[in-house]
Design a protein around this motif. Sequence first.
Motif, short mmCIF file in Angstrom:
data_model
loop_
_atom_site.label_atom_id
_atom_site.label_comp_id
_atom_site.label_asym_id
_atom_site.label_seq_id
_atom_site.Cartn_x
_atom_site.Cartn_y
_atom_site.Cartn_z
N VAL A 252 30.58 41.73 39.89
CA VAL A 252 30.49 41.22 41.27
C VAL A 252 29.75 39.89 41.29
N ALA A 253 28.60 39.84 40.61
CA ALA A 253 27.80 38.62 40.61
C ALA A 253 28.54 37.46 39.96
N THR A 254 29.25 37.73 38.87
CA THR A 254 29.88 36.66 38.09
C THR A 254 31.23 36.24 38.66
N PHE A 255 32.11 37.21 38.87
CA PHE A 255 33.49 36.89 39.25
C PHE A 255 33.67 36.62 40.74
N ALA A 256 32.81 37.22 41.56
CA ALA A 256 32.98 37.07 43.01
C ALA A 256 31.96 36.13 43.64
N GLU B 162 32.95 32.97 53.42
CA GLU B 162 33.33 31.59 53.11
C GLU B 162 32.92 31.19 51.69
N ARG B 163 31.84 31.78 51.19
CA ARG B 163 31.29 31.34 49.91
C ARG B 163 31.80 32.16 48.72
N ILE B 164 32.64 33.14 48.97
CA ILE B 164 33.20 33.92 47.85
C ILE B 164 34.00 33.00 46.94
N ALA B 165 33.79 33.15 45.65
CA ALA B 165 34.50 32.30 44.68
C ALA B 165 36.00 32.56 44.74
N ASP B 166 36.78 31.48 44.71
CA ASP B 166 38.24 31.62 44.78
C ASP B 166 38.81 32.39 43.60
N LYS B 167 38.09 32.34 42.46
CA LYS B 167 38.62 33.02 41.28
C LYS B 167 38.61 34.54 41.43
N LEU B 168 37.91 35.04 42.47
CA LEU B 168 37.95 36.48 42.72
C LEU B 168 39.38 36.95 42.99
N PHE B 169 40.20 36.08 43.56
CA PHE B 169 41.53 36.47 44.00
C PHE B 169 42.60 36.18 42.95
N GLN B 170 42.18 36.10 41.71
CA GLN B 170 43.13 35.92 40.61
C GLN B 170 43.46 37.26 39.97
N ASP B 171 44.55 37.27 39.21
CA ASP B 171 45.02 38.52 38.60
C ASP B 171 43.97 39.12 37.66
N LEU C 271 31.26 54.12 45.89
CA LEU C 271 31.47 52.93 45.07
C LEU C 271 32.92 52.81 44.63
N HIS C 272 33.51 53.93 44.25
CA HIS C 272 34.93 53.94 43.87
C HIS C 272 35.81 53.51 45.04
N ILE C 273 35.51 54.02 46.22
CA ILE C 273 36.29 53.67 47.41
C ILE C 273 36.20 52.17 47.70
N GLN C 274 34.99 51.63 47.63
CA GLN C 274 34.80 50.21 47.92
C GLN C 274 35.50 49.33 46.89
N LEU C 275 35.46 49.73 45.63
CA LEU C 275 36.15 48.96 44.59
C LEU C 275 37.66 49.01 44.80
N SER C 276 38.17 50.17 45.16
CA SER C 276 39.61 50.31 45.42
C SER C 276 40.02 49.47 46.62
N ASP C 277 39.20 49.49 47.66
CA ASP C 277 39.50 48.68 48.85
C ASP C 277 39.40 47.19 48.54
N LEU C 278 38.44 46.83 47.68
CA LEU C 278 38.33 45.43 47.26
C LEU C 278 39.62 44.97 46.59
N CYS C 279 40.15 45.81 45.72
CA CYS C 279 41.41 45.48 45.05
C CYS C 279 42.54 45.33 46.07
N ALA C 280 42.54 46.18 47.09
CA ALA C 280 43.57 46.08 48.13
C ALA C 280 43.46 44.76 48.88
N HIS C 281 42.25 44.31 49.14
CA HIS C 281 42.07 43.05 49.86
C HIS C 281 42.40 41.85 48.97
N ILE C 282 42.16 41.97 47.68
CA ILE C 282 42.58 40.90 46.77
C ILE C 282 44.11 40.79 46.78
N ARG C 283 44.77 41.93 46.76
CA ARG C 283 46.24 41.92 46.82
C ARG C 283 46.73 41.32 48.14
#
Length: 256
Positions: A99-103, A144-153, A189-201
């Motif tokens: 989270v700290a590095t990629f997002a 606004e400050r989330i790194a754009d690379k978070l939304f990469q494959d 934590l699992h739910i939030q990670l899964s939802d995060l993936c859904a929002h990236i998609r």
Amino acid sequence: MNKVTQPLRKRIQTAAIKKTSTPVVIYIAVGLAIVIAIAIKPLHEELSLNLTSEMIAVAFIIFVVNILLVNSKNKQWKIVSNRMDYLIARNVNQIRDGVATFALGFNPELKKDLPVDQAMTEMRSQRDLHLEQWEALSQDDFAERIADKLFQDEQLEYFNHRAEQLWSLLNMKYSEYLAPELVSHLMDLHIQLSDLCAHIRSFKKASWFIEDSFYYQESGRRGAAHNLRTIIGLVSRLKEEGYSEIPRMPEIGQDS
């Protein structure tokens, strides 16, 4: 004076399994059988005595077997509990780092001449501060400050893998002996990670639907911001409870 509460990890290590999976209905059935056996005493005293003694013997056998099973499960749990704790703590630490590095764009500043153990300690300290600073942001600033690379494959694959790892831990043998509070945190934590993936998609759909690209990017980014804030809170809580540990290396201990 407030009592000092031990971290959840310490409390679990000192706890013991106190019951088996024997259904309560078995105890109820034995109890009812004894009552019925006593009730028929006026009709047939000898039969009543025989049934009562047999039911008492059955109850005693069940009691002894349960004690043996509890002792056996406690021995098994003591063998695997440390490994389970390590697997959970390592996964939590990797999620914090991801989270700290990629997002959130974490990039530690370390002196080149630092020994490895000191460098790792300094890096973890900087990461903690970095996460605290992000937690203090408003929801809009956070998004606004989330790194754009978070939304990469690559990041989608990474966080999806982390969610799958947590799910595997929750379904591992002996996970039934984990504290309900810990299981609740891990499920959240699992739910939030899964939802995060859904929002990236969702964010990535912008490249498919050009006319509505702003909607997909905005909804994906804001949804991801919500998930990330929640994830930071969860992993911080788990760390406080003793569940955050780096992959084991000589002379480098628990992430604290």
